[in-house]
Design an enzyme around this catalytic site. Sequence first.
Site, PDB file in Angstrom:
ATOM      1  N   HIS A 188       0.822  -1.210   0.000  1.00  0.00           N
ATOM      2  CA  HIS A 188       0.000   0.000   0.000  1.00  0.00           C
ATOM      3  C   HIS A 188       0.850   1.252   0.000  1.00  0.00           C
ATOM      4  O   HIS A 188       0.527   2.243  -0.630  1.00  0.00           O
ATOM      5  CB  HIS A 188      -0.915   0.016   1.220  1.00  0.00           C
ATOM      6  CG  HIS A 188      -2.138  -0.788   1.009  1.00  0.00           C
ATOM      7  ND1 HIS A 188      -2.141  -2.156   1.059  1.00  0.00           N
ATOM      8  CD2 HIS A 188      -3.388  -0.422   0.687  1.00  0.00           C
ATOM      9  CE1 HIS A 188      -3.352  -2.587   0.798  1.00  0.00           C
ATOM     10  NE2 HIS A 188      -4.127  -1.568   0.575  1.00  0.00           N
ATOM     11  N   GLU A 429      -2.332  -9.484 -24.256  1.00  0.00           N
ATOM     12  CA  GLU A 429      -1.357  -9.749 -23.193  1.00  0.00           C
ATOM     13  C   GLU A 429      -0.955 -11.218 -23.149  1.00  0.00           C
ATOM     14  O   GLU A 429      -0.325 -11.661 -22.193  1.00  0.00           O
ATOM     15  CB  GLU A 429      -1.873  -9.259 -21.832  1.00  0.00           C
ATOM     16  CG  GLU A 429      -3.252  -9.722 -21.457  1.00  0.00           C
ATOM     17  CD  GLU A 429      -3.739  -9.108 -20.144  1.00  0.00           C
ATOM     18  OE1 GLU A 429      -2.937  -8.558 -19.369  1.00  0.00           O
ATOM     19  OE2 GLU A 429      -4.956  -9.201 -19.892  1.00  0.00           O
ATOM     20  N   ASP A 453       1.840  -8.683 -18.462  1.00  0.00           N
ATOM     21  CA  ASP A 453       1.580 -10.111 -18.637  1.00  0.00           C
ATOM     22  C   ASP A 453       2.218 -10.638 -19.917  1.00  0.00           C
ATOM     23  O   ASP A 453       2.725 -11.751 -19.946  1.00  0.00           O
ATOM     24  CB  ASP A 453       0.071 -10.379 -18.648  1.00  0.00           C
ATOM     25  CG  ASP A 453      -0.480 -10.467 -17.233  1.00  0.00           C
ATOM     26  OD1 ASP A 453       0.188 -11.092 -16.383  1.00  0.00           O
ATOM     27  OD2 ASP A 453      -1.548  -9.904 -16.959  1.00  0.00           O
ATOM     28  N   CYS A 500      -1.033  -0.352 -22.257  1.00  0.00           N
ATOM     29  CA  CYS A 500      -1.425   0.035 -20.887  1.00  0.00           C
ATOM     30  C   CYS A 500      -0.582  -0.668 -19.828  1.00  0.00           C
ATOM     31  O   CYS A 500      -0.776  -0.454 -18.639  1.00  0.00           O
ATOM     32  CB  CYS A 500      -2.907  -0.199 -20.652  1.00  0.00           C
ATOM     33  SG  CYS A 500      -3.387  -1.913 -20.779  1.00  0.00           S
TER      34      CYS A 500
END
Length: 540
Positions: A188, A429, A453, A500
Amino acid sequence: MLKLSGKAVYKGIVMGPVAVLGKDDQSIKRTKITDADAEIVRVDKAGEQAKAQLQKLYDKALKEVGESSAAIFEVHQMMLEDEDYLDAIHNMIRTEMVNAEYAVAVTGDNFSEMFAGMDNDYMKARAADIKDISNRLVRNLTGREDMSLTDMEPSIIVADDLSPSETVQMDKEKILAFVTVHGSTNSHTAILARMMNIPALIGVEVDLNEIHTGMKAVVDSLKGEVIFDPSEDIYAEAEKKIQEEQEKYRLLQSLKGKENVTRSGRKIHIFANIGSVSDVGYVLENDAGGIGLFRSEFLYLGRDDFPTEEEQFQAYKQVAQTMAGKKVVIRTLDIGADKQVDYFHLGREDNPAMGYRAIRICLKQPDIFKTQLRALLRAAVYGNISIMYPMIISVEEVRQIQAIVSEVEAELKEKEIPYKMPEQGIMIETPAAVMVSDELAELVDFFSIGTNDLTQYTLAVDRQNERLDDFYNPHHKAILRMLRMVTENAHKCGKWVGICGELGADLELTEEFLRMGIDELSVAPSMVLKIRKIVRESEV
Ligand code: PEP
Ligand code: MG
């Protein structure tokens, strides 16, 4: 002077005072008790108090950092009710006749070690959470205050690791940088640092006893180093570098509102990636032209049941309305692999990255898929939404998706519910999608290449495995050739193509992407203006 290196999570240079966040290490004494029931009542009371505190933290986080980060406090509330955890504490009190503080601390350590030793990365990450809730219970039992950093002057936060509740309680204006001994790039703290442009270094082997709050330090995450108690020379040098960086930042700000166009007139779209509705603020602040990837699965994480159609509709609608006509590409859920959600009951897999995930779940469990599609088609009325499907490997899958989308459309039409059919594209991907991209291009409106990926599947290198960092090379010739091939196939059919994955933000390749003819790059909001600068200086 103490110079140490670490892994940069977000690059920048700062100098200033250090604030050392010690672990909750006030040693807890083991004492013999005579009334076990009374100790158990104390634990239960501390638990109730903790739940109320966590609710407050949830509300604060929701306002400041958004739903996806806030959800962790709901997880903490649930953990506090976990029977195994509570039974272990109660049993220890009864069988060993020890004080509540000791039983909570020891149980917290045991559970945390158990989680840390698990195979699954998601479960591993829960080790910090269990420590966090145990520390909270101990604080409540001993009557110590919750950590307060509000009076602190702007500082470099140095800690062993930062738990989600510590991170969210901090006043963001007061954080110059993060330096932690542990932590992963997916923690986080790392996500927050990137979103908020705060320089951060993880994996720094600093002995917290050797440094102290108030001492000076320079964090240069551009170089991946931190210098505690720097010499005058180093301090002066850092000051110069900071000024240079600030000047660069000012120049970047002057690019707001400018076009992404090269000197020879070639244009490219620079969009941003987001994970929650509240991230839209960063998109606007950094002047991205749109959202090229909204990872919708974050709406499904950190909760104990599926988000309803209405909840999803409201989230998508809000993003579309806030972006006021700019493109918003929403990816359908990409659950599975590293993103595990209990209520999906996915079960254990030997190879989760190659397992039951993303579009595979949607095609096998169309009810889940249809709920999301209904929400998306309804929200499309309120802005410029596109839908994107992840992990595609074949033409047949796209045809199945199209059949399901038609069913959803027919249902909405029949019930006279307002909807709009959005532009629809797929992520490229998998190597399979690359190889059949000529046929796929005929069926969809656009491609967006997921290089994270695509790199792991093409090079057979697990993207999560730190030990393989040196082998994970998205600059590999095989990947660059694939990007070229996909772009050519998309363009032959008159379709647009974007990137992306993280590679889209790789400034060394921006010119190469322009040469390839990529139409759009979707990157972390903080990278938008940096790419715009390179595009505008390029001759391509
Ligand atoms: C990718 O694989 O490149 C991608 C953008 O998707 P994610 O990182 O969410 O898997
Ligand atoms: Mg992906």
